[in-house]
Scaffold this motif. Structure first.
Motif, PDB file in Angstrom:
ATOM      1  N   SER A  12      -1.338  -7.693  -2.147  1.00  0.00           N
ATOM      2  CA  SER A  12      -0.942  -8.976  -1.575  1.00  0.00           C
ATOM      3  C   SER A  12      -2.001 -10.048  -1.787  1.00  0.00           C
ATOM      4  O   SER A  12      -1.698 -11.232  -1.829  1.00  0.00           O
ATOM      5  N   SER A  39       1.565 -16.317  -0.399  1.00  0.00           N
ATOM      6  CA  SER A  39       1.941 -16.091   0.994  1.00  0.00           C
ATOM      7  C   SER A  39       3.280 -15.391   1.182  1.00  0.00           C
ATOM      8  O   SER A  39       3.517 -14.809   2.240  1.00  0.00           O
ATOM      9  N   SER A  42       3.090 -11.635   2.279  1.00  0.00           N
ATOM     10  CA  SER A  42       2.768 -11.388   3.691  1.00  0.00           C
ATOM     11  C   SER A  42       3.963 -11.677   4.589  1.00  0.00           C
ATOM     12  O   SER A  42       4.237 -10.933   5.537  1.00  0.00           O
ATOM     13  N   SER A  45       6.585  -8.994   4.006  1.00  0.00           N
ATOM     14  CA  SER A  45       6.039  -7.751   4.559  1.00  0.00           C
ATOM     15  C   SER A  45       6.209  -7.719   6.070  1.00  0.00           C
ATOM     16  O   SER A  45       6.577  -6.692   6.646  1.00  0.00           O
ATOM     17  N   SER A 132      -9.000  -6.189   1.699  1.00  0.00           N
ATOM     18  CA  SER A 132      -8.739  -7.626   1.856  1.00  0.00           C
ATOM     19  C   SER A 132      -9.920  -8.507   1.449  1.00  0.00           C
ATOM     20  O   SER A 132      -9.816  -9.714   1.458  1.00  0.00           O
TER      21      SER A 132
END
Length: 133
Positions: A12, A39, A42, A45, A132
């Motif tokens: 992501s 974006s 996310s 998700s 991340s």
């Protein structure tokens, strides 16, 4: 299991590093739409994550489907020939990510004794945070 947590976060986040290149590759697309490439994963998700807990009957099947969708979406994103197709593939990646994330925790909770459970969850969290960066 830890590699899956790591890959879902990297998958992501990887779009953030190529936003500038995407603006050059798709000059007719607005800056806001280009930023959606990052974006949308996310957001989708999150939605899938919420629905997954309601709709899943078999955790193993759902996890395998999530890994398949995540992998397929990631590979196809690399060969997208226009912006709408790119967004479709990023949405597929988001669905896969949304299926994998909650199921990892559920599978750990089902198969580990209580003493090991907190150690495993902390390791998954650590790997996720490393992904991340």
């Amino acid at each position: 299991m830890f590699s899956t947590a790591f890959l879902t976060l990297i998958g992501s986040q990887v779009a953030a590093s190529i936003i500038v290149e995407l603006k050059y590759a798709f000059p007719d697309v607005s800056g806001v739409q280009i930023e959606l490439v990052y974006s949308i994963v996310s957001f989708i998700s999150f939605l899938t994550n919420c629905l997954c807990s309601i709709l899943v009957k078999s955790k193993k099947r759902a996890l395998l489907m999530g890994v398949l969708l995540f992998t397929l979406g990631g590979i196809l994103t690399g060969i997208a020939w226009n912006y709408p197709v790119l967004m479709l593939f990023r949405i597929i990646t988001g669905i896969g990510t949304g299926m994998i994330t909650p199921l990892l925790n559920a599978i750990v909770a089902d198969h580990k004794v209580k003493d090991e459970e907190s150690k495993i969850f902390s390791k998954i969290s650590g790997v996720s945070q490393a992904g991340s960066i």
